[in-house]
Design a protein around this motif. Sequence first.
Motif, PDB file in Angstrom:
ATOM      1  N   PHE A 190      -4.559 -58.625 -19.719  1.00  0.00           N
ATOM      2  CA  PHE A 190      -4.339 -58.085 -21.063  1.00  0.00           C
ATOM      3  C   PHE A 190      -5.678 -57.817 -21.745  1.00  0.00           C
ATOM      4  CE2 PHE A 190      -3.769 -58.658 -25.642  1.00  0.00           C
ATOM      5  CZ  PHE A 190      -2.797 -57.695 -25.900  1.00  0.00           C
ATOM      6  N   SER A 191      -6.591 -58.771 -21.612  1.00  0.00           N
ATOM      7  CA  SER A 191      -7.906 -58.612 -22.232  1.00  0.00           C
ATOM      8  C   SER A 191      -8.659 -57.432 -21.616  1.00  0.00           C
ATOM      9  CB  SER A 191      -8.711 -59.900 -22.070  1.00  0.00           C
ATOM     10  OG  SER A 191      -9.977 -59.785 -22.658  1.00  0.00           O
ATOM     11  N   LEU A 192      -8.571 -57.281 -20.301  1.00  0.00           N
ATOM     12  CA  LEU A 192      -9.239 -56.166 -19.623  1.00  0.00           C
ATOM     13  C   LEU A 192      -8.631 -54.815 -20.031  1.00  0.00           C
ATOM     14  CD1 LEU A 192      -9.642 -57.666 -16.043  1.00  0.00           C
ATOM     15  CD2 LEU A 192     -11.504 -56.934 -17.557  1.00  0.00           C
ATOM     16  N   ILE A 193      -7.310 -54.743 -20.092  1.00  0.00           N
ATOM     17  CA  ILE A 193      -6.633 -53.479 -20.407  1.00  0.00           C
ATOM     18  C   ILE A 193      -6.890 -53.040 -21.845  1.00  0.00           C
ATOM     19  CG2 ILE A 193      -4.343 -52.422 -20.747  1.00  0.00           C
ATOM     20  CD1 ILE A 193      -3.404 -53.984 -18.298  1.00  0.00           C
ATOM     21  N   THR A 194      -6.785 -53.982 -22.771  1.00  0.00           N
ATOM     22  CA  THR A 194      -6.899 -53.619 -24.190  1.00  0.00           C
ATOM     23  C   THR A 194      -8.346 -53.466 -24.637  1.00  0.00           C
ATOM     24  OG1 THR A 194      -6.827 -55.940 -24.870  1.00  0.00           O
ATOM     25  CG2 THR A 194      -4.728 -54.731 -24.805  1.00  0.00           C
ATOM     26  N   GLY A 195      -9.258 -54.152 -23.973  1.00  0.00           N
ATOM     27  CA  GLY A 195     -10.657 -54.079 -24.360  1.00  0.00           C
ATOM     28  C   GLY A 195     -10.929 -54.729 -25.711  1.00  0.00           C
ATOM     29  N   LEU A 196     -10.060 -55.639 -26.114  1.00  0.00           N
ATOM     30  CA  LEU A 196     -10.278 -56.329 -27.389  1.00  0.00           C
ATOM     31  C   LEU A 196     -11.554 -57.155 -27.337  1.00  0.00           C
ATOM     32  CD1 LEU A 196      -6.669 -57.603 -28.191  1.00  0.00           C
ATOM     33  CD2 LEU A 196      -7.899 -55.742 -29.293  1.00  0.00           C
ATOM     34  N   ASN A 197     -12.248 -57.195 -28.438  1.00  0.00           N
ATOM     35  CA  ASN A 197     -13.466 -57.991 -28.546  1.00  0.00           C
ATOM     36  C   ASN A 197     -13.222 -59.057 -29.614  1.00  0.00           C
ATOM     37  OD1 ASN A 197     -16.018 -58.861 -28.148  1.00  0.00           O
ATOM     38  ND2 ASN A 197     -17.015 -57.235 -29.331  1.00  0.00           N
ATOM     39  N   THR A 198     -12.252 -59.928 -29.339  1.00  0.00           N
ATOM     40  CA  THR A 198     -11.812 -60.933 -30.312  1.00  0.00           C
ATOM     41  C   THR A 198     -12.909 -61.954 -30.599  1.00  0.00           C
ATOM     42  OG1 THR A 198      -9.584 -60.676 -29.430  1.00  0.00           O
ATOM     43  CG2 THR A 198      -9.975 -62.568 -30.836  1.00  0.00           C
ATOM     44  N   PHE A 199     -13.609 -62.365 -29.585  1.00  0.00           N
ATOM     45  CA  PHE A 199     -14.659 -63.367 -29.732  1.00  0.00           C
ATOM     46  C   PHE A 199     -16.003 -62.703 -29.408  1.00  0.00           C
ATOM     47  CE2 PHE A 199     -10.747 -65.426 -28.261  1.00  0.00           C
ATOM     48  CZ  PHE A 199     -10.506 -66.275 -29.325  1.00  0.00           C
ATOM     49  N   ALA A 200     -16.602 -62.106 -30.407  1.00  0.00           N
ATOM     50  CA  ALA A 200     -17.845 -61.350 -30.217  1.00  0.00           C
ATOM     51  C   ALA A 200     -18.962 -62.228 -29.661  1.00  0.00           C
ATOM     52  CB  ALA A 200     -18.269 -60.710 -31.530  1.00  0.00           C
ATOM     53  N   TRP A 201     -19.008 -63.482 -30.059  1.00  0.00           N
ATOM     54  CA  TRP A 201     -20.051 -64.402 -29.623  1.00  0.00           C
ATOM     55  C   TRP A 201     -19.967 -64.700 -28.129  1.00  0.00           C
ATOM     56  CZ3 TRP A 201     -17.732 -68.597 -27.500  1.00  0.00           C
ATOM     57  CH2 TRP A 201     -16.433 -68.908 -27.921  1.00  0.00           C
ATOM     58  N   ALA A 202     -18.804 -64.442 -27.483  1.00  0.00           N
ATOM     59  CA  ALA A 202     -18.623 -64.797 -26.073  1.00  0.00           C
ATOM     60  C   ALA A 202     -19.053 -63.687 -25.121  1.00  0.00           C
ATOM     61  CB  ALA A 202     -17.169 -65.154 -25.812  1.00  0.00           C
ATOM     62  N   GLY A 203     -19.231 -62.513 -25.597  1.00  0.00           N
ATOM     63  CA  GLY A 203     -19.592 -61.395 -24.723  1.00  0.00           C
ATOM     64  C   GLY A 203     -18.369 -60.860 -23.993  1.00  0.00           C
ATOM     65  N   GLU A 204     -18.600 -59.827 -23.173  1.00  0.00           N
ATOM     66  CA  GLU A 204     -17.473 -59.174 -22.496  1.00  0.00           C
ATOM     67  C   GLU A 204     -16.781 -60.109 -21.515  1.00  0.00           C
ATOM     68  OE1 GLU A 204     -16.475 -55.282 -19.752  1.00  0.00           O
ATOM     69  OE2 GLU A 204     -18.439 -55.429 -20.712  1.00  0.00           O
ATOM     70  N   PHE A 205     -17.546 -60.755 -20.619  1.00  0.00           N
ATOM     71  CA  PHE A 205     -16.949 -61.680 -19.648  1.00  0.00           C
ATOM     72  C   PHE A 205     -16.274 -62.849 -20.357  1.00  0.00           C
ATOM     73  CE2 PHE A 205     -17.187 -65.541 -17.098  1.00  0.00           C
ATOM     74  CZ  PHE A 205     -16.429 -65.162 -15.995  1.00  0.00           C
ATOM     75  N   GLY A 206     -16.919 -63.394 -21.361  1.00  0.00           N
ATOM     76  CA  GLY A 206     -16.374 -64.528 -22.117  1.00  0.00           C
ATOM     77  C   GLY A 206     -15.052 -64.190 -22.781  1.00  0.00           C
ATOM     78  N   ASN A 207     -14.925 -62.971 -23.336  1.00  0.00           N
ATOM     79  CA  ASN A 207     -13.666 -62.553 -23.954  1.00  0.00           C
ATOM     80  C   ASN A 207     -12.538 -62.512 -22.925  1.00  0.00           C
ATOM     81  OD1 ASN A 207     -13.522 -61.882 -26.833  1.00  0.00           O
ATOM     82  ND2 ASN A 207     -15.393 -60.734 -26.363  1.00  0.00           N
ATOM     83  N   HIS A 208     -12.828 -61.983 -21.753  1.00  0.00           N
ATOM     84  CA  HIS A 208     -11.797 -61.913 -20.714  1.00  0.00           C
ATOM     85  C   HIS A 208     -11.428 -63.315 -20.227  1.00  0.00           C
ATOM     86  CE1 HIS A 208     -12.408 -57.725 -20.998  1.00  0.00           C
ATOM     87  NE2 HIS A 208     -13.519 -57.668 -20.258  1.00  0.00           N
ATOM     88  N   PHE A 209     -12.432 -64.178 -20.095  1.00  0.00           N
ATOM     89  CA  PHE A 209     -12.184 -65.553 -19.657  1.00  0.00           C
ATOM     90  C   PHE A 209     -11.367 -66.307 -20.702  1.00  0.00           C
ATOM     91  CE2 PHE A 209     -13.384 -70.034 -19.057  1.00  0.00           C
ATOM     92  CZ  PHE A 209     -12.973 -70.190 -17.728  1.00  0.00           C
ATOM     93  N   ILE A 210     -11.724 -66.169 -21.972  1.00  0.00           N
ATOM     94  CA  ILE A 210     -10.964 -66.825 -23.048  1.00  0.00           C
ATOM     95  C   ILE A 210      -9.538 -66.276 -23.094  1.00  0.00           C
ATOM     96  CG2 ILE A 210     -10.776 -67.116 -25.551  1.00  0.00           C
ATOM     97  CD1 ILE A 210     -13.867 -67.255 -25.595  1.00  0.00           C
TER      98      ILE A 210
END
Length: 170
Positions: A75-95
Amino acid sequence: MNYLVAVLSDRIEAEAAYSALEKEGLPMKQVAILGRGYQTADEYGLIDPNEQARKQAMRMVIWLVPFGFAAGTTFSLITGLNTFAWAGEFGNHFIGGILGGISGAMGGTFVGGGVGLVIGGGDALPYRNRLKAGKYLVVVKGSEALTRLATRTLYQFKPENIQGYSAPES
């Protein structure tokens, strides 16, 4: 294997029923009395619906956490949401995966536990409740002919309930 369960109101009736079954020639190793002073539901092997619910919930959690993690990551990969800016791209997908896994655990706990409680207990819960209320169960296990003979014998004691079950032999 066939089972016959009769619910009797007191110890004297249960003992009289047991004696009557003995006089009819039933093998006494296949007859049991459950209740105060005799075997408990757990000793006899009567299923505890709460334990079954816990087992079912754990099975569901084991399956749903990895699927939830994968779904959250996807879901995170498909939507490209950047909910947690401090985590970076990989961190957002992991979270996103972690949150999906948590959702899977919650679903497994609530749905698996609820399903286990509804289908896991069968008639065991009413029988356990009757034992807690001070009633006695006379249980006969054996062939169909044996349980039919036991049924005729037990009906003369006017049990509160009498129920037969068939279980596949293992």
